[in-house]
Design an enzyme around this catalytic site. Structure first.
Site, PDB file in Angstrom:
ATOM      1  CB  ILE A   1      -0.977   0.010   1.194  1.00 22.23           C
ATOM      2  CG1 ILE A   1      -1.822  -1.269   1.186  1.00 22.23           C
ATOM      3  CG2 ILE A   1      -1.889   1.235   1.134  1.00 22.23           C
ATOM      4  CD1 ILE A   1      -2.739  -1.429   2.377  1.00 22.23           C
TER       5      ILE A   1
ATOM      6  CB  ILE B   1       9.074   2.486  12.549  1.00 22.81           C
ATOM      7  CG1 ILE B   1       8.701   1.072  13.014  1.00 22.81           C
ATOM      8  CG2 ILE B   1       8.643   2.728  11.121  1.00 22.81           C
ATOM      9  CD1 ILE B   1       7.202   0.868  13.204  1.00 22.81           C
TER      10      ILE B   1
ATOM     11  CG  PHE C   1       1.463   3.500   4.706  1.00 20.64           C
ATOM     12  CD1 PHE C   1       1.785   4.848   4.671  1.00 20.64           C
ATOM     13  CD2 PHE C   1       0.361   3.064   3.972  1.00 20.64           C
ATOM     14  CE1 PHE C   1       1.026   5.749   3.935  1.00 20.64           C
ATOM     15  CE2 PHE C   1      -0.408   3.951   3.225  1.00 20.64           C
ATOM     16  CZ  PHE C   1      -0.070   5.298   3.213  1.00 20.64           C
TER      17      PHE C   1
ATOM     18  CB  THR D   1      -6.329  -3.545   9.448  1.00 21.65           C
ATOM     19  OG1 THR D   1      -7.189  -4.621   9.084  1.00 21.65           O
ATOM     20  CG2 THR D   1      -5.754  -3.869  10.825  1.00 21.65           C
ATOM     21  CG  ASP D   2     -11.434  -4.734   7.850  1.00 20.79           C
ATOM     22  OD1 ASP D   2     -10.342  -5.330   7.960  1.00 20.79           O
ATOM     23  OD2 ASP D   2     -12.271  -5.012   6.958  1.00 20.79           O
ATOM     24  CD  GLU D   3      -7.262  -8.696   9.012  1.00 19.85           C
ATOM     25  OE1 GLU D   3      -6.882  -9.598   9.767  1.00 19.85           O
ATOM     26  OE2 GLU D   3      -6.932  -8.623   7.817  1.00 19.85           O
TER      27      GLU D   3
ATOM     28  CE1 TYR E   1      -1.590  -6.548  10.329  1.00 19.13           C
ATOM     29  CE2 TYR E   1      -3.796  -7.408   9.889  1.00 19.13           C
ATOM     30  CZ  TYR E   1      -2.832  -6.429   9.707  1.00 19.13           C
ATOM     31  OH  TYR E   1      -3.095  -5.330   8.916  1.00 19.13           O
TER      32      TYR E   1
ATOM     33  CE  LYS F   1      -2.051  -1.890  11.566  1.00 18.58           C
ATOM     34  NZ  LYS F   1      -1.001  -0.977  10.993  1.00 18.58           N
TER      35      LYS F   1
ATOM     36  NE  ARG G   1     -10.915 -11.772   5.787  1.00 10.50           N
ATOM     37  CZ  ARG G   1     -11.512 -12.642   6.617  1.00 10.50           C
ATOM     38  NH1 ARG G   1     -12.828 -12.720   6.687  1.00 10.50           N
ATOM     39  NH2 ARG G   1     -10.773 -13.433   7.386  1.00 10.50           N
TER      40      ARG G   1
ATOM     41  NE  ARG H   1      -5.523 -16.713   7.903  1.00  6.55           N
ATOM     42  CZ  ARG H   1      -5.681 -15.598   7.193  1.00  6.55           C
ATOM     43  NH1 ARG H   1      -6.644 -14.740   7.500  1.00  6.55           N
ATOM     44  NH2 ARG H   1      -4.898 -15.316   6.168  1.00  6.55           N
TER      45      ARG H   1
ATOM     46  CG  HIS I   1     -10.413 -18.017   8.561  1.00  7.97           C
ATOM     47  ND1 HIS I   1     -10.369 -18.805   7.437  1.00  7.97           N
ATOM     48  CD2 HIS I   1     -10.376 -16.739   8.118  1.00  7.97           C
ATOM     49  CE1 HIS I   1     -10.304 -18.034   6.365  1.00  7.97           C
ATOM     50  NE2 HIS I   1     -10.313 -16.780   6.760  1.00  7.97           N
TER      51      HIS I   1
END
Ligand code: NAD
Ligand code: TYD
Length: 361
Positions: free
Chosen positions: A11, A58, A79, A137-139, A163, A167, A227, A295, A298
């Site tokens: 991205i 970073i 990002f 993220t939307d996750e 993950y 985030k 998704r 997964r 999931h």
């Protein structure tokens, strides 16, 4: 001038191209060049004085502090992250380190820099105009049942994968640096992106790559996980809009209004490939679809309510899934050397580890 982290990734690279094309404003690009960072994504900018590439972490406070002091950006866009759920399941450590500890270090250095900016400056950045934009993220919101309304900005953070948890933690740090220290932050939470330069560990480029290589197209579980897919350039345009016109301290959800089960996405890619690049044996690419072990943990469904950014900032996606996926498949067909470059060496070890024989159902 703006400082952007993670611009050698999917991205970030798309963002730098879109940004320079539209604004021409110089970018300092800080990227560690992990397996996901690829200088080839920025090859067309070699020698362009508007793009300064710095390889680094970073979380390297001395480096970040020196870059801020030297270049005096008017904004920092963040990002850089470890971004792949399957990798976070096999090894969460890097995710904690970069997404949480790294973001913490970055926030501290940005806070120090921002604190020293003048209240107003006729030329160059000032405290009031400065922005820190956190790309998320939307996750972080967790998973939805089929009849649930899509995620709004008010939805609680209920992350399910390492993950998503890392985030979510970074979102909370950014929020706290605003509320406690007054740092002028903006946060965006976006749905699944697809488009050029995406590393072929993620569903869409993986399927295109495997299809062309005559390999199985692995669908986790029953393939009915949903998704919301957004073309990457639309995400980049939304970020630009939030940077310029968003209200400090606010969060903006970004989505494509395009919910689809994974199996349908893969079938669409097969149909597009059948049209653009038919298999030499006359068969259809869908014949390569293979259901594999699911997964762990999931998430069943993600969906984004993107009404706030539409209402407040007038952003909406320009691409439909049909137009975006056609552009994407075409891009992969036209850039075999890019795909070859990223699918050598370490990539093959990942594929063996993740899919190697044992997971087929
Ligand atoms: P990516 O994995 O393709 O790229 C990440 C980039 O960050 C790479 O260039 C990598 O080298 C760099 N990086 C990693 N760790 C670093 C560190 N410690 N210091 C400096 N650089 C480092 O990821 P992406 O898909 O481009 O995602 C970019 C951001 O957007 C992430 O924050 C991700 O959470 C978020 N996001 C992604 C999606 C998606 O669908 N891909 C959707 C919503 C939000
Ligand atoms: P992915 O691209 O990894 O993004 P995310 O996990 O961040 O949503 O996966 C998208 C969806 O596709 C997700 O539901 C998992 C599924 N998937 C497969 O079915 N097979 C695969 O080989 C991969 C990589 C993903």
């Amino acid at each position: 001038m703006i400082l952007v982290t993670g611009c050698a990734g999917f991205i970030g690279a798309n963002f730098v191209h879109a940004w320079l094309e539209r604004t021409g404003e110089a970018v300092i690009n800080l990227d560690r060049l992990t397996y996901a960072g690829n200088p080839e994504n920025l090859a067309s900018l070699r020698g362009d004085p508007r793009h300064v590439f710095v390889q680094g972490d970073i979380g390297d406070r001395a480096l970040v502090g020196a870059l801020l002091a030297q270049y005096r950006p008017r904004a920092v866009l963040h990002f850089a992250a470890e971004s792949h759920v399957d990798r976070s399941i096999l090894g969460p450590g890097e995710f904690i380190q970069t997404n949480i500890v790294g973001t913490f270090g970055l926030l501290e250095m940005v806070r120090e820099y921002w604190g020293r900016l003048p209240e107003s400056a006729p030329e160059g950045p000032d405290r009031r105009g400065f922005r820190f934009l956190h790309v998320s993220t939307d996750e972080v919101y967790g998973t939805l049942a089929p009849a649930d309304p899509p995620f709004a900005e008010t939805h609680p953070h209920l992350p399910n994968s390492p993950y998503a948890a890392s985030k979510a933690a970074s979102d909370h740090l950014v929020r706290a640096w605003h509320h406690t220290y007054g740092l002028p932050v903006l946060t965006t939470n976006c749905s699944n992106n697809y488009g050029p330069y995406q590393f072929p560990e993620k569903l869409i480029p993986l399927v295109i790559h495997n299809a062309l290589a005559g390999k199985p197209l692995p669908i986790y579980g029953d393939g009915q996980q949903v998704r919301d897919w957004l073309y990457v350039e639309d995400h980049c345009l939304a970020i630009m809009r939030v940077l310029e016109s968003g209200t400090v301290g606010e969060t903006y959800n970004i989505g494509g209004w395009n919910e689809q089960p994974n199996l349908a996405v893969v079938q669409t890619i097969c149909t597009v490939l059948d049209g653009l690049h038919p298999r030499s044996d006359g068969g259809g690419y869908a014949g390569q679809i293979t259901f594999v072990q699911d997964r762990p943990g999931h998430d069943r469904r993600y969906a984004i309510d993107a009404r706030k950014i539409a209402r407040a900032l007038g952003w909406k996606p320009l691409e439909t899934f049909a137009s975006g996926i056609l552009k994407t498949v075409r891009w992969y067909l036209e850039h075999p050397e890019w795909v070859q470059g990223v699918t050598s060496g370490a990539y093959r070890q990942w594929v063996d580890r993740q899919y190697g024989g044992t997971k087929e159902r």
